[in-house]
Motif scaffolding. Structure first.
Motif, PDB file in Angstrom:
ATOM      1  N   LEU A  80       0.837  -1.190   0.000  1.00 23.52           N
ATOM      2  CA  LEU A  80       0.000   0.000   0.000  1.00 23.52           C
ATOM      3  C   LEU A  80       0.876   1.245   0.000  1.00 23.52           C
ATOM      4  O   LEU A  80       2.007   1.226   0.452  1.00 23.52           O
ATOM      5  CB  LEU A  80      -0.902  -0.029   1.233  1.00 23.52           C
ATOM      6  CG  LEU A  80      -1.727  -1.320   1.314  1.00 23.52           C
ATOM      7  CD1 LEU A  80      -2.591  -1.298   2.573  1.00 23.52           C
ATOM      8  CD2 LEU A  80      -2.583  -1.476   0.083  1.00 23.52           C
ATOM      9  N   LEU A  81       0.330   2.311  -0.522  1.00 18.93           N
ATOM     10  CA  LEU A  81       1.120   3.524  -0.677  1.00 18.93           C
ATOM     11  C   LEU A  81       1.538   4.081   0.666  1.00 18.93           C
ATOM     12  O   LEU A  81       0.774   4.093   1.612  1.00 18.93           O
ATOM     13  CB  LEU A  81       0.291   4.570  -1.430  1.00 18.93           C
ATOM     14  CG  LEU A  81      -0.014   4.220  -2.893  1.00 18.93           C
ATOM     15  CD1 LEU A  81      -0.906   5.273  -3.479  1.00 18.93           C
ATOM     16  CD2 LEU A  81       1.260   4.098  -3.696  1.00 18.93           C
ATOM     17  N   GLY A  82       2.765   4.556   0.736  1.00 21.44           N
ATOM     18  CA  GLY A  82       3.260   5.176   1.968  1.00 21.44           C
ATOM     19  C   GLY A  82       3.651   6.608   1.699  1.00 21.44           C
ATOM     20  O   GLY A  82       3.537   7.109   0.595  1.00 21.44           O
ATOM     21  N   GLY A  83       4.144   7.256   2.742  1.00 23.76           N
ATOM     22  CA  GLY A  83       4.609   8.619   2.597  1.00 23.76           C
ATOM     23  C   GLY A  83       3.513   9.625   2.780  1.00 23.76           C
ATOM     24  O   GLY A  83       2.381   9.294   3.025  1.00 23.76           O
ATOM     25  N   ALA A  84       3.856  10.903   2.632  1.00 21.25           N
ATOM     26  CA  ALA A  84       2.900  11.988   2.814  1.00 21.25           C
ATOM     27  C   ALA A  84       2.443  12.513   1.470  1.00 21.25           C
ATOM     28  O   ALA A  84       2.434  11.779   0.483  1.00 21.25           O
ATOM     29  CB  ALA A  84       3.531  13.081   3.668  1.00 21.25           C
ATOM     30  N   ALA A  85       2.080  13.806   1.438  1.00 15.47           N
ATOM     31  CA  ALA A  85       1.442  14.347   0.241  1.00 15.47           C
ATOM     32  C   ALA A  85       2.309  14.219  -0.996  1.00 15.47           C
ATOM     33  O   ALA A  85       1.822  14.042  -2.108  1.00 15.47           O
ATOM     34  CB  ALA A  85       1.077  15.810   0.488  1.00 15.47           C
ATOM     35  N   ALA A  86       3.623  14.285  -0.838  1.00  9.03           N
ATOM     36  CA  ALA A  86       4.523  14.222  -1.988  1.00  9.03           C
ATOM     37  C   ALA A  86       4.488  12.868  -2.668  1.00  9.03           C
ATOM     38  O   ALA A  86       4.898  12.733  -3.821  1.00  9.03           O
ATOM     39  CB  ALA A  86       5.950  14.522  -1.536  1.00  9.03           C
TER      40      ALA A  86
ATOM     41  N   LEU B  20      -2.275  15.913   5.231  1.00 13.10           N
ATOM     42  CA  LEU B  20      -2.636  15.453   3.883  1.00 13.10           C
ATOM     43  C   LEU B  20      -3.914  16.125   3.392  1.00 13.10           C
ATOM     44  O   LEU B  20      -4.574  15.609   2.506  1.00 13.10           O
ATOM     45  CB  LEU B  20      -2.806  13.928   3.863  1.00 13.10           C
ATOM     46  CG  LEU B  20      -1.544  13.088   4.057  1.00 13.10           C
ATOM     47  CD1 LEU B  20      -1.856  11.605   3.887  1.00 13.10           C
ATOM     48  CD2 LEU B  20      -0.440  13.508   3.095  1.00 13.10           C
ATOM     49  N   GLY B  21      -4.240  17.278   3.968  1.00 11.88           N
ATOM     50  CA  GLY B  21      -5.437  17.982   3.537  1.00 11.88           C
ATOM     51  C   GLY B  21      -6.578  17.813   4.529  1.00 11.88           C
ATOM     52  O   GLY B  21      -6.363  17.583   5.719  1.00 11.88           O
TER      53      GLY B  21
ATOM     54  N   GLU C 244     -10.865  16.305   5.215  1.00 14.49           N
ATOM     55  CA  GLU C 244     -11.609  15.054   5.054  1.00 14.49           C
ATOM     56  C   GLU C 244     -12.088  14.831   3.618  1.00 14.49           C
ATOM     57  O   GLU C 244     -12.118  13.705   3.136  1.00 14.49           O
ATOM     58  CB  GLU C 244     -12.793  15.028   6.015  1.00 14.49           C
ATOM     59  CG  GLU C 244     -12.371  14.862   7.470  1.00 14.49           C
ATOM     60  CD  GLU C 244     -13.542  14.894   8.435  1.00 14.49           C
ATOM     61  OE1 GLU C 244     -14.707  14.884   7.980  1.00 14.49           O
ATOM     62  OE2 GLU C 244     -13.304  14.929   9.656  1.00 14.49           O
ATOM     63  N   LYS C 245     -12.492  15.884   2.951  1.00 16.35           N
ATOM     64  CA  LYS C 245     -12.932  15.749   1.553  1.00 16.35           C
ATOM     65  C   LYS C 245     -11.832  15.144   0.696  1.00 16.35           C
ATOM     66  O   LYS C 245     -12.094  14.266  -0.147  1.00 16.35           O
ATOM     67  CB  LYS C 245     -13.344  17.109   0.994  1.00 16.35           C
ATOM     68  CG  LYS C 245     -13.947  17.060  -0.401  1.00 16.35           C
ATOM     69  CD  LYS C 245     -14.365  18.449  -0.840  1.00 16.35           C
ATOM     70  CE  LYS C 245     -15.167  18.393  -2.138  1.00 16.35           C
ATOM     71  NZ  LYS C 245     -14.380  17.840  -3.255  1.00 16.35           N
ATOM     72  N   GLN C 246     -10.589  15.584   0.915  1.00 16.59           N
ATOM     73  CA  GLN C 246      -9.457  15.032   0.159  1.00 16.59           C
ATOM     74  C   GLN C 246      -9.183  13.584   0.568  1.00 16.59           C
ATOM     75  O   GLN C 246      -8.909  12.736  -0.289  1.00 16.59           O
ATOM     76  CB  GLN C 246      -8.198  15.879   0.373  1.00 16.59           C
ATOM     77  CG  GLN C 246      -8.179  17.193  -0.393  1.00 16.59           C
ATOM     78  CD  GLN C 246      -9.062  18.246   0.236  1.00 16.59           C
ATOM     79  OE1 GLN C 246      -8.950  18.517   1.425  1.00 16.59           O
ATOM     80  NE2 GLN C 246      -9.945  18.840  -0.548  1.00 16.59           N
ATOM     81  N   TYR C 247      -9.285  13.293   1.859  1.00 16.82           N
ATOM     82  CA  TYR C 247      -9.046  11.915   2.314  1.00 16.82           C
ATOM     83  C   TYR C 247      -9.985  10.958   1.590  1.00 16.82           C
ATOM     84  O   TYR C 247      -9.587   9.877   1.151  1.00 16.82           O
ATOM     85  CB  TYR C 247      -9.289  11.755   3.823  1.00 16.82           C
ATOM     86  CG  TYR C 247      -8.543  12.687   4.724  1.00 16.82           C
ATOM     87  CD1 TYR C 247      -7.389  13.357   4.306  1.00 16.82           C
ATOM     88  CD2 TYR C 247      -8.988  12.910   6.021  1.00 16.82           C
ATOM     89  CE1 TYR C 247      -6.716  14.220   5.147  1.00 16.82           C
ATOM     90  CE2 TYR C 247      -8.317  13.769   6.875  1.00 16.82           C
ATOM     91  CZ  TYR C 247      -7.189  14.425   6.430  1.00 16.82           C
ATOM     92  OH  TYR C 247      -6.530  15.271   7.273  1.00 16.82           O
ATOM     93  N   PHE C 248     -11.257  11.362   1.507  1.00 13.46           N
ATOM     94  CA  PHE C 248     -12.241  10.477   0.882  1.00 13.46           C
ATOM     95  C   PHE C 248     -11.927  10.276  -0.596  1.00 13.46           C
ATOM     96  O   PHE C 248     -12.036   9.158  -1.117  1.00 13.46           O
ATOM     97  CB  PHE C 248     -13.651  11.049   1.050  1.00 13.46           C
ATOM     98  CG  PHE C 248     -14.738  10.060   0.719  1.00 13.46           C
ATOM     99  CD1 PHE C 248     -15.103   9.080   1.638  1.00 13.46           C
ATOM    100  CD2 PHE C 248     -15.384  10.088  -0.509  1.00 13.46           C
ATOM    101  CE1 PHE C 248     -16.090   8.160   1.340  1.00 13.46           C
ATOM    102  CE2 PHE C 248     -16.372   9.176  -0.813  1.00 13.46           C
ATOM    103  CZ  PHE C 248     -16.727   8.206   0.113  1.00 13.46           C
TER     104      PHE C 248
END
Length: 330
Positions: free
Chosen positions: A6-12, A70-71, A73-77
């Motif tokens: 699964l993807l790791g890391g932050a926004a970058a 990471l932004g 809740e709208k972005q998380y979804f």
């Protein structure tokens, strides 16, 4: 046999390509939360992590990105729906409306009579049809339900009845039902980003917002709007969400652990928030940072919004859910 991690890391790393590793290598799940360590949402997601590790029977690593790194809740979804960057998180149903017209309705204002009524709805799983639609259309699973905070209106002036509420410039969530019901109650609702509410009240663009105690505390809304009108207009439903694409890549034993942990963490979140809600308000008031103002026209407010709720339920084909919720005796 090989399996994508699964993807790791932050926004970058949002668009980073997945790495191929051996099937028995530790799995890494990335979560996101808007708030700091003290907030009940953060504690609920940490409880979820603890339970998954307990039930999975194999190594599972967790990275929880806090404080809106990471932004929102709208972005998380959106990330969970796309199967990238965020694997799990707590998201307001208002942010699911693109995929399910009925989703915001489960968190609508004036839907629950009181906390006992709300608990009955959770215990009887009356929200299952909405969860099924969200999973089918958004590819996001609702694996548990946190929430339980009673929402009131915080304002920069005292508001104790319908007359004083008339024309109140108040921030509401983006789902149409919030605009319609608050307009029916005589207010002037406006939709702006959650993280802009404080400055908007400070600069007199808004006069008020609405939130549960945990949000009022975390965002320090009491500094610009210390008058809390006890409208008790909503009780929060905050689904614990999990990317269906991520879920499909997990071994069966981890899938089972995620489902079980989601249900149990949701119960933990509900019990914690509903218990701490009143305690938080009492503490803020005792410290002189907030003043609770009894709202004397709650029955009149409910009567004003009832036709709007019924009409909206028909429009979004949620009449059956609405009827079953109303039929419960709390």
């Amino acid at each position: 046999m090989h399996r994508r991690t699964l993807l790791g890391g932050a926004a970058a790393c949002l668009l980073a390509a997945p790495t191929v590793v051996r099937a028995q290598a530790p799995i890494t799940l990335n979560g996101a939360v808007q708030f700091n360590d003290d907030h009940v949402f953060n504690r609920t997601l940490l409880r979820f992590e603890e339970l998954v590790k307990q039930y999975a029977g194999r190594p599972v690593n967790f990275v929880l990105h806090r404080n809106s790194s990471l932004g929102l809740e709208k972005q998380y979804f959106e990330y969970m729906s796309a199967g990238r960057a965020v694997d799990y998180g707590i998201v307001s149903p208002a942010h699911m409306s693109t995929f399910s017209r009925a989703a915001p309705f489960i968190d609508a204002p004036f839907l629950f009579r009181d906390l006992a009524h709300w608990n009955q709805v959770m215990d009887q799983d009356l929200l299952a049809p909405v969860a099924q639609e969200v999973e089918r259309r958004a590819r996001v699973m609702l694996i548990g339900y946190a929430g339980g905070g009673v929402r009131n209106i915080f304002a920069n002036k005292p508001v104790s009845n319908m007359a004083e509420m008339r024309g109140l410039r108040v921030r509401v969530q983006g789902a149409p039902i919030w605009n319609r019901t608050f307009q029916a109650a005589g207010m002037a609702p406006q939709v702006i980003a959650y993280n802009e509410v404080y400055n908007a009240i400070q600069n007199n663009v808004l006069e008020a917002g609405e939130n549960e105690a945990a949000g009022v505390l975390a965002m320090r809304f009491f500094e610009v709007a210390p008058n809390l009108a006890m409208t008790q207009h909503a009780i929060t439903v905050r689904p614990i969400c999990f990317s269906a694409q991520t879920f499909a890549r997990l071994p069966r034993e981890v899938q089972e652990a995620v489902r079980r942990a989601g249900r149990e963490a949701g119960v933990f979140g509900r019990q914690t928030e509903s218990t701490e809600d009143g305690q938080t308000l009492a503490r803020l008031e005792g410290e002189g940072r907030l003043r609770r103002i009894p709202f004397t026209d709650r029955a009149a407010m409910l009567a004003a919004v009832a036709p709007v709720m019924a009409t909206y339920a028909r429009e979004i084909e949620a009449e059956n859910i609405f009827a079953r919720i109303n039929a419960l005796n709390s």
